[in-house]
Enzyme design. Structure first.
Site, short mmCIF file in Angstrom:
data_model
loop_
_atom_site.label_atom_id
_atom_site.label_comp_id
_atom_site.label_asym_id
_atom_site.label_seq_id
_atom_site.Cartn_x
_atom_site.Cartn_y
_atom_site.Cartn_z
N TRP A 94 0.74 -1.11 0.02
CA TRP A 94 -0.02 0.08 -0.04
C TRP A 94 0.81 1.22 -0.06
O TRP A 94 0.47 2.31 -0.66
CB TRP A 94 -0.94 -0.23 1.23
CG TRP A 94 -1.67 1.32 1.48
CD1 TRP A 94 -3.01 1.53 0.97
CD2 TRP A 94 -1.38 2.48 2.25
NE1 TRP A 94 -3.27 2.82 1.23
CE2 TRP A 94 -2.43 3.28 1.95
CE3 TRP A 94 -0.11 2.61 2.94
CZ2 TRP A 94 -2.46 4.56 2.73
CZ3 TRP A 94 -0.24 4.10 3.51
CH2 TRP A 94 -1.29 4.87 3.49
N HIS A 95 2.01 1.06 0.53
CA HIS A 95 2.83 2.37 0.88
C HIS A 95 3.57 2.70 -0.84
O HIS A 95 3.71 3.88 -0.82
CB HIS A 95 3.95 2.19 1.80
CG HIS A 95 3.46 2.50 3.10
ND1 HIS A 95 2.92 1.39 4.07
CD2 HIS A 95 3.56 3.46 4.03
CE1 HIS A 95 2.33 1.92 5.24
NE2 HIS A 95 2.88 2.91 5.37
N GLY A 96 3.82 1.73 -1.47
CA GLY A 96 4.34 2.20 -2.63
C GLY A 96 4.48 0.71 -3.42
O GLY A 96 4.73 -0.22 -3.23
#
Lengths: 368, 471
Positions: free
Chosen positions: B325-327
């Protein structure tokens, strides 16, 4: 009204006065000065990402409050934190450094192939016209005086400019003739101050040493025969704040630090007594960046690299100088002025080592 | 638009506050004010790239209509279908815009193994804040499906919830069931507004004075070709401070702004660097994300109700997806896997760390070091870069000739002093969120000069990104 209400009201009022005060002051100032409020410029162009960023930047850069506060705050940062802004790094003993110069030495760099391709292409094009090319990478200040930047570097340190040395070696291997100023400067750095403390550029002594070496190299190779024009030196002392300090954009900082005093040797023709001037008819074309501009086109004039190289060679030279643009822009200018190559035997191409990575427009192959 | 920018502070925010509070008939119900918030939030969002507005509007419309179907349908299968449509559409959007380029580069990598050239099907620009507004939209349909919340009164209220500008691009992640009542009724008091100002100023100062300074140190070290051992540790610590003060500052500013507009937004950080285990860390760091993952992923997967082995698997899945989700990068996946493994290990030990018997300061220090390693993964652009950095931290890499210069850049008096302040503030328990609840003359006397100092500092700084904008 309760005490709490007064307290809350005070904070809210102070906050809003600050926001609205700054926000409204600019359009009011614009109107008072008879100009259209800049805030309305947002409606003057389609709201694309690019236009919005440009609008935002323009608004911040031209804000009166920002312009007023910034120099004082930069000065406060300098006093408290030795911070001179995004482009400048404070060294030791009153030395200041240009950040990209330092970054080039610390960070990885992988653009060797592009540089090599551009230089080789230029070399080959000139060779096809019977013109010799001499490449002269100028060491950046932290390459020669790293101990003035970081206390961790001990006297007698090894070379810190790995990328440039590797590039030099590859160029020589590829058949491109180069002058190694790195070794020369390192050998002389302890006895002579080769760079200005407050500037990115070499001192008059460093510049002269480079000019002498290039002249000697050209003559050693037999590419240039010493000419008949006689020049003499006229000592001129200048006082100036270096470009690195001026990058902090704070008059208060400049007022707090005394300017650097430098004695230059202005090159003057013996026969006319006039300061040195370039000549478009010379056998030698010199391309380069602000290392050629300093002392030559800045004060005291006619005391920079080309004047001293001309003095050594006994002939005026042709030059194309572009600040920060020695990687590609000088060759592009040359391609727009092909007449400058007529009658040329040699092209000397100087660029500062950091421009191997940061040169404006990179390293393009430029057809001549 | 960035909170710590001239245009936000001196143009957008004053106009937003003015319009909001001068709106005629602006008492409950808050329809007009919600609509006004919706409009300015779209301006705020579209400022980064006007085309992104269409994307957010599409995601909002899909979730709103799915929510409506879920709320009104009497047949369970219809409700479920609408929920699936909402989830699939939202995640497809997120997947395409956030992960397509990652997918493409990995396909190229695999093709390269077979001697084929790289593929260039599309070039997708990542829309700012997509990870946040997609998750928020999902909470709406899921909460309605679970009958935990009523549907929004109208499309505009829901669109205002999704786009609410204070938290839009970097959180905290709002769950519909925790805030929907505030779109129907919320109070606007001088006290709440003043408290919001306190929190906003603290966040702003944290961002400008602390996070940006730590960020300059971290950037210099992470960019270096061969930092020394001490430099590498110092750089990793600087990044730990940067990400904490940057992200928590954004949350503080978001919550503060929310209060100025009458909203109460949940606390997102609780002294994470005082955690004495990784389990504790995830109770204190980015609380809105960890609770979202717990309630909308971990528990639906079965949580800890299906045996210990399944619990570890669920934890690993949640943290892997949390990382992703972060990247869209392998570094984030490995970061998630690392945390997942540590959490599973502590769960296996009954939510206790290996070092639980050490005195608390040691537990905190060990946890910080474990988190520090994860920040190296988080900060590095590639796995190999992270590997190189770890090698530097443990002295397994020959320092490069230029690395001696790095000391001159990072160990200046000013930076050392500010890093010390960062360290002290990071390990003190009082959080801005709690500190700002009550306004006193002493606090006012402290924050107003601090605001002036931070503003003046903003005028001289060029380095000003919010880290979580990229997510």
């Amino acid at each position: 009204m309760s005490k709490k209400h007064i307290l809350h009201g005070f904070l809210v009022a102070a906050f809003l006065v600050l926001l609205f005060g700054v926000g409204l002051s600019q359009p009011i100032l614009d109107i008072v000065q008879g100009e259209r409020p800049q805030v309305l410029e947002v409606f003057s162009a389609p709201p694309t990402e690019k236009n919005l960023r440009a609008y935002e930047k323009e608004m911040e850069d031209t804000s009166t409050i920002v312009q007023t506060v910034r120099p004082y705050m930069q000065y406060a940062h300098f006093l408290g934190l030795k911070d001179l802004g995004k482009d400048v790094l404070a060294g030791r003993d009153g030395w200041y450094f240009y950040k990209p110069d330092v970054q080039f030495l610390i960070e990885p760099w992988s653009g060797q192939e592009q540089v090599l391709a551009a230089i080789r292409a230029f070399h080959d094009t000139l060779a096809a016209q019977g013109i010799q090319l001499l490449v002269v990478p100028a060491p950046g200040k932290p390459s020669i005086y790293p101990e003035k930047f970081s206390a961790r570097v001990q006297p007698g340190h090894g070379a810190v400019s790995r990328h440039s040395r590797e590039m030099l070696a590859r160029l020589v291997e590829a058949g491109v003739d180069c002058v190694d100023l790195f070794t020369l400067f390192e050998q002389n750095s302890a006895t002579t101050s080769l760079y200005l403390k407050q500037d990115t550029h070499w001192s008059p002594e460093g510049m002269r040493l480079a000019a002498q070496e290039v002249a000697a190299d050209l003559q050693r190779r037999g590419w240039v025969t010493k000419g008949a024009v006689k020049y003499m030196f006229k000592p001129v002392t200048i006082e100036r704040h270096g470009d690195v300090l001026r990058m902090a954009r704070s008059p208060q900082i400049l007022a707090a630090i005394p300017p650097e005093s430098t004695t230059c040797k202005q090159v003057v023709r013996e026969d006319t007594g006039q300061p040195y001037e370039d000549s478009a008819d010379s056998d030698v074309l010199v391309l380069g960046d602000s290392f050629l501009r300093i002392y030559e086109r800045d004060e005291p004039h006619a005391a920079g690299f080309t004047a001293h190289l001309a003095q050594q060679l006994g002939m005026p030279l042709t030059t194309i100088i572009n600040d920060g643009g020695a990687s590609t822009l000088v060759r592009q200018e040359l391609s727009r002025k092909p007449q400058l190559l007529q009658n040329k035997k040699v092209v000397v191409w100087e660029f500062v080592e950091r421009d191997l990575r940061f040169g404006t427009e990179g390293w393009q192959v430029v057809p001549l | 638009m960035v909170f710590s920018s001239y245009i936000f502070l001196f143009c957008f925010l004053p106009l937003a506050l003015l319009g909001y509070y001068l709106l005629p008939g602006s008492t409950t119900p808050h329809g007009k004010r919600n609509f006004f918030l919706l409009c300015i939030s779209y301006v705020f969002y579209g400022w980064s790239n006007p085309w992104f507005i269409l994307l957010m509007l599409t995601a909002t419309a899909i979730n709103y209509f799915c929510g409506k179907v879920i709320a009104t349908a009497s047949v369970e299968s219809t409700r479920k279908t609408a929920l699936v449509v909402s989830i699939v559409a939202s995640l497809s959007m997120l997947g395409f815009f956030k992960y397509f380029m990652f997918f493409q580069s990995n396909v190229s990598l695999v093709m390269g193994l077979f001697g084929a050239g790289p593929v260039h099907w599309l070039n997708i620009v990542l829309p700012v804040g997509i990870s946040f507004f997609v998750f928020q939209g999902l909470t709406y349909t899921i909460d309605i499906y679970r009958r935990e919340s009523p549907p929004a009164r109208n499309f505009f209220d829901f669109a205002a919830f999704v786009s609410l500008f204070p938290h839009l691009v970097a959180g905290p992640i709002l769950r519909y069931n925790t805030i929907e009542s505030q779109f129907r009724d919320r109070t606007h008091t001088l006290e709440k507004f003043a408290s919001g100002i306190l929190l906003f100023i603290l966040g702003f100062a944290k961002k400008i004075i602390l996070a940006n300074t730590a960020g300059q140190v971290a950037s210099a070290v992470f960019a270096a070709e061969g930092p020394g051992v001490m430099d590498a540790w110092f750089g990793a610590a600087a990044y730990a401070f940067q990400i904490y003060f940057d992200f928590s500052a954004y949350s503080d500013m978001a919550i503060g702004l929310g209060r100025m507009f009458g909203f109460e937004i949940i606390k997102n950080f609780n002294a994470p660097y005082l955690s004495d285990s990784i389990t504790d860390f995830w109770r204190r760091w980015h609380i809105s994300l960890s609770t979202f993952l717990r309630d909308y992923l971990y528990i639906p997967l079965g949580g800890n109700q299906k045996g210990s082995r399944r619990t570890y698997v669920n934890l690993a899945i949640v943290m892997l997806l949390g990382g992703l989700w972060h990247g869209a990068n392998w570094t984030f996946i490995v970061w998630g896997a690392y945390h997942g493994a540590l959490l599973a290990f502590e769960r296996w030990r009954g939510k206790h760390s290996v070092y639980e018997r050490f005195p608390r300061p040691f537990r905190i220090a060990i946890t910080f070091v474990l988190v520090l390693f994860s920040w190296v993964l988080f900060r590095a652009d590639t796995i190999s870069e992270a590997g190189r950095y770890f090698a530097a931290m443990f002295g397994l890499m020959d320092p490069q000739p230029g690395s001696a210069l790095l000391a001159g850049e990072i160990y200046t008096q000013g930076r050392l002093a500010l890093m010390l302040v960062c360290g002290l503030l990071a390990v003190q328990p009082l959080q801005a969120y709690d500190w700002a609840k009550e306004v006193t003359w002493g606090k006012v006397a402290m924050v107003l000069p601090l605001f002036g100092l931070a503003l003046a500092t903003m005028f001289v700084e060029a380095f000003n990104p919010f880290l979580y904008f990229q997510f």
